[in-house]
Scaffold this motif. Structure first.
Motif, mmCIF file in Angstrom:
data_model
loop_
_atom_site.group_PDB
_atom_site.id
_atom_site.type_symbol
_atom_site.label_atom_id
_atom_site.label_comp_id
_atom_site.label_asym_id
_atom_site.label_seq_id
_atom_site.Cartn_x
_atom_site.Cartn_y
_atom_site.Cartn_z
ATOM 1 N N GLU A 54 0.845 -1.200 0.000
ATOM 2 C CA GLU A 54 0.000 0.000 0.000
ATOM 3 C C GLU A 54 0.880 1.249 0.000
ATOM 4 O O GLU A 54 1.890 1.312 0.711
ATOM 5 C CB GLU A 54 -0.906 0.020 1.229
ATOM 6 N N PRO A 55 0.499 2.265 -0.782
ATOM 7 C CA PRO A 55 1.371 3.443 -0.891
ATOM 8 C C PRO A 55 1.614 4.184 0.415
ATOM 9 O O PRO A 55 2.687 4.766 0.598
ATOM 10 C CB PRO A 55 0.627 4.331 -1.904
ATOM 11 N N GLY A 56 0.636 4.166 1.347
ATOM 12 C CA GLY A 56 0.822 4.909 2.590
ATOM 13 C C GLY A 56 2.038 4.488 3.377
ATOM 14 O O GLY A 56 2.597 5.265 4.153
ATOM 15 N N THR A 57 2.488 3.241 3.168
ATOM 16 C CA THR A 57 3.739 2.785 3.773
ATOM 17 C C THR A 57 4.819 2.584 2.722
ATOM 18 O O THR A 57 5.951 3.023 2.879
ATOM 19 C CB THR A 57 3.516 1.479 4.560
ATOM 20 N N ALA A 58 4.470 1.918 1.608
ATOM 21 C CA ALA A 58 5.505 1.512 0.658
ATOM 22 C C ALA A 58 6.111 2.675 -0.117
ATOM 23 O O ALA A 58 7.260 2.579 -0.567
ATOM 24 C CB ALA A 58 4.942 0.482 -0.322
ATOM 25 N N ALA A 59 5.383 3.783 -0.300
ATOM 26 C CA ALA A 59 5.969 4.933 -1.009
ATOM 27 C C ALA A 59 7.113 5.558 -0.218
ATOM 28 O O ALA A 59 7.858 6.371 -0.759
ATOM 29 C CB ALA A 59 4.896 5.980 -1.303
ATOM 30 N N PHE A 60 7.270 5.174 1.047
ATOM 31 C CA PHE A 60 8.405 5.641 1.847
ATOM 32 C C PHE A 60 9.682 4.849 1.550
ATOM 33 O O PHE A 60 10.758 5.253 1.988
ATOM 34 C CB PHE A 60 8.077 5.541 3.336
ATOM 35 N N VAL A 61 9.547 3.709 0.828
ATOM 36 C CA VAL A 61 10.739 2.888 0.593
ATOM 37 C C VAL A 61 10.871 2.385 -0.844
ATOM 38 O O VAL A 61 11.926 1.869 -1.212
ATOM 39 C CB VAL A 61 10.781 1.679 1.561
ATOM 40 N N SER A 62 9.829 2.514 -1.662
ATOM 41 C CA SER A 62 9.859 2.001 -3.033
ATOM 42 C C SER A 62 9.508 3.097 -4.026
ATOM 43 O O SER A 62 8.781 4.038 -3.690
ATOM 44 C CB SER A 62 8.879 0.829 -3.196
ATOM 45 N N GLU A 63 9.987 2.956 -5.249
ATOM 46 C CA GLU A 63 9.751 3.947 -6.301
ATOM 47 C C GLU A 63 9.382 3.227 -7.588
ATOM 48 O O GLU A 63 10.213 2.547 -8.191
ATOM 49 C CB GLU A 63 11.008 4.801 -6.510
ATOM 50 N N VAL A 64 8.123 3.355 -8.008
ATOM 51 C CA VAL A 64 7.635 2.671 -9.211
ATOM 52 C C VAL A 64 6.779 3.634 -10.030
ATOM 53 O O VAL A 64 6.368 4.691 -9.555
ATOM 54 C CB VAL A 64 6.808 1.413 -8.848
ATOM 55 N N GLY A 65 6.477 3.233 -11.257
ATOM 56 C CA GLY A 65 5.666 4.067 -12.135
ATOM 57 C C GLY A 65 4.193 3.779 -12.060
ATOM 58 O O GLY A 65 3.399 4.482 -12.695
ATOM 59 N N ASN A 66 3.778 2.769 -11.269
ATOM 60 C CA ASN A 66 2.363 2.425 -11.160
ATOM 61 C C ASN A 66 2.117 1.748 -9.820
ATOM 62 O O ASN A 66 2.841 0.808 -9.460
ATOM 63 C CB ASN A 66 1.954 1.494 -12.312
ATOM 64 N N ARG A 67 1.101 2.178 -9.121
ATOM 65 C CA ARG A 67 0.842 1.655 -7.784
ATOM 66 C C ARG A 67 0.392 0.196 -7.792
ATOM 67 O O ARG A 67 0.337 -0.445 -6.731
ATOM 68 C CB ARG A 67 -0.203 2.509 -7.064
ATOM 69 N N ASN A 68 0.043 -0.345 -8.956
ATOM 70 C CA ASN A 68 -0.395 -1.737 -9.042
ATOM 71 C C ASN A 68 0.762 -2.727 -9.179
ATOM 72 O O ASN A 68 0.527 -3.930 -9.256
ATOM 73 C CB ASN A 68 -1.359 -1.915 -10.215
ATOM 74 N N LEU A 69 1.983 -2.237 -9.203
ATOM 75 C CA LEU A 69 3.148 -3.116 -9.365
ATOM 76 C C LEU A 69 3.573 -3.688 -8.011
ATOM 77 O O LEU A 69 4.691 -3.484 -7.536
ATOM 78 C CB LEU A 69 4.299 -2.345 -10.019
ATOM 79 N N ASP A 70 2.665 -4.435 -7.388
ATOM 80 C CA ASP A 70 2.896 -4.898 -6.016
ATOM 81 C C ASP A 70 4.149 -5.745 -5.879
ATOM 82 O O ASP A 70 4.912 -5.600 -4.915
ATOM 83 C CB ASP A 70 1.677 -5.693 -5.528
#
Length: 524
Positions: free
Chosen positions: A154-170
């Motif tokens: 989920e972006p609320g946590t993972a955007a603090f450590v991952s960088e991708v071009g689409n939020r569906n790239l789990d």
């Protein structure tokens, strides 16, 4: 007391000066922070999708109209402004990226970057660091923790450590949590991860575990709504790879309890932990009617129980996913461990806790699910407050990037099932619109009943919704502890979503960064 400061790089300093001049020319008042020689821990609580209306509904239902919820007792507050660079409504991925980097980004696609897909730009954070505040913290030796009652991607946590071009790239998001970001391979994962999302860690085709033989080579959880299981297409078993890095892996209530008992009995025990308590989200975010039709009803709970007998979290009784740890239980355990890690490192910690359930249930117009998610969010706040009272050099900060579904409370006859009400009465019957209301089990079900007010009265109510989308709503950020007074002193008129980063950075690193309002994030 922890010490240490960060200094801005030349590029960041020039960019911020340009932004300040531009904002002043445009007539924008720039709230400025003051530097601090004191640094401390940061607990950022993100009850996603919660507007003031949500907190009021939760207070009425769980505590009483005249009571104080834990959220109410956070002493400092400021009105939060959450628009994105291109749209007026915050998004989970764009809002999280803004919180993590300190710049407004595009709302629809940004996930640790600015923009969507192939056009997404890798950006510098407000400090000029080539990554989020959490990546900067990890790479400078600060212990960090992520807790989410959704899945860890989920972006609320993972955007603090991952960088991708689409939020569906789990699968890619989770790979980066372990391996590091592209171009930064070898970065360490967070010290503690507690969430859902087991299926993103195991190869497609992984067999299901037998209840008596749970290993890291089989899966524990299958999604109770979709039936989805392991999804990795690269053949990697990330559970084994985390174990090889020294992580303790827990996936069931029994394993969680065993870890908690070990931690509580040995004050020196501070392991790295990966906890995954569902195939995807720990909650079942569909309308009440779908839960009932799917058989997600717990027969051990009375139909009139305030908690509901719908299985909102976890899976059916008798399965390994039944009765998963709550967000508050995960938070409490994570705080105990991460504080020990901080003492060993001699540096303050950073922790991000997201109750994604509030947002997802709200986006599905599930009233009892949303109210339960809010109760869990209040319990998280209470756990953080207990910790902060013992560890004064800690900031507790809350913010939601949007208002999920526009939840509202309306009075109702306690002796009648909730129905609907007319919207936009034009005088032409063919144009009339009826909006359904939610009761305790969805449409046409008994109303909710509040806890007693100051006069001892319990009152019935129904829940109405603007719709399923996130709206801008009325968001109030609240805070307690170290530097929390900045909400009243510096941000009393406006607390921008970019200011979440600034306040966290001031607390963790001791450096007061200028506002980025009016500025585009620099390319990396």
């Amino acid at each position: 007391m922890f010490g240490g400061k960060r200094t801005l790089g030349l590029i960041g300093t020039i960019a911020l000066l340009i932004a300040t001049v531009s904002a002043v020319a445009a007539g924008t008042e720039i709230p400025e922070l003051r530097g601090s020689s004191r640094t401390g821990n940061v607990i950022f609580i993100h009850p996603d999708g919660s507007g003031i209306n949500h907190w009021a509904a939760a207070r009425i239902y769980w505590y009483g109209p005249d009571a104080l919820s834990p959220w109410d007792t956070l002493p400092e507050m400021a009105a939060y402004r959450g628009h994105m660079a291109d749209i007026l409504t915050g998004t989970s991925n764009g809002g999280a990226t803004t919180h993590a980097f300190g710049y407004k980004v595009e709302g629809l696609g940004s996930f640790g970057k600015d923009g969507d897909g192939d056009a997404a730009r890798s950006i510098l954070a407000l400090s000029s660091y080539p990554g989020s505040i959490m990546r900067e913290a990890i790479n400078h030796g600060h212990p960090v923790a992520l807790v989410n009652d959704g899945d860890i991607a989920e972006p609320g946590t993972a955007a603090f450590v991952s960088e991708v071009g689409n939020r569906n790239l789990d699968n890619e998001i989770v790979r980066q949590i372990l391996d590091g970001r592209p171009g930064f391979e070898g970065e360490q994962p967070p010290h503690i991860i507690l969430a859902g999302g087991e299926r993103f860690f195991l190869p497609a085709g992984t067999p299901q575990c037998a209840p008596e033989a749970v290993t890291l080579d089989c899966y524990v959880h299958r999604d109770p709504i979709t039936g989805a299981g392991p999804s990795r297409e690269d053949g990697r078993n990330l559970l084994r790879e985390f174990e090889a890095k020294g992580y303790v892996i827990v996936r069931t209530r029994a394993e969680f309890e065993a870890l908690r008992e070990r931690v509580n009995s040995d004050r020196r025990y501070a392991p790295n932990v990966l906890g995954l308590f569902a195939a995807d989200d720990i909650f079942n975010d569909v309308p009440e009617e779908r839960l009932i039709s799917a058989g997600l009803v717990d027969p051990s709970i009375d139909v009139n129980d305030k908690r509901t007998n719908l299985i909102l979290f976890g899976s059916q009784p008798g399965t390994l996913g039944y009765n998963p740890p709550t967000a508050a239980e995960m938070t409490d355990l994570a705080l105990t461990i991460i504080q020990r890690c901080a003492r060993q490192a001699g540096k303050p910690f950073m922790m991000v806790v997201e109750t994604e359930s509030v947002d997802n249930f709200g986006n599905n117009d599930n009233a009892i699910g949303t109210l339960t998610g809010l109760k869990h969010a209040n319990d998280v706040i209470e756990a953080a407050q207990r910790f902060q009272q013992r560890n004064r050099n800690t900031l507790i900060l809350t913010a939601a990037d949007s208002d999920a579904g526009g939840m509202q409370v309306g009075a109702w006859n306690p002796n009648q099932n909730v129905a609907g009400y007319n919207n936009n009465p034009t005088g032409v019957s063919a144009q009339n619109v009826s909006s359904p209301l939610d009761g305790r089990y969805g449409r046409n079900s008994p109303p909710f009943l509040s806890e007693p007010d100051a006069y001892g009265k319990r009152m019935a109510f129904a829940v109405s919704w603007v719709g399923t989308p996130d709206v801008s709503g009325g968001i109030l950020s609240r805070a307690q502890g170290l530097n929390s007074a900045e909400l009243r002193r510096t941000f009393r008129g406006r607390f921008d979503n970019t200011d979440v980063y600034r306040l966290m950075y001031l607390t963790l690193f001791g450096t007061a960064l200028p506002s980025s309002i009016g500025q585009t994030a620099p390319n990396r």
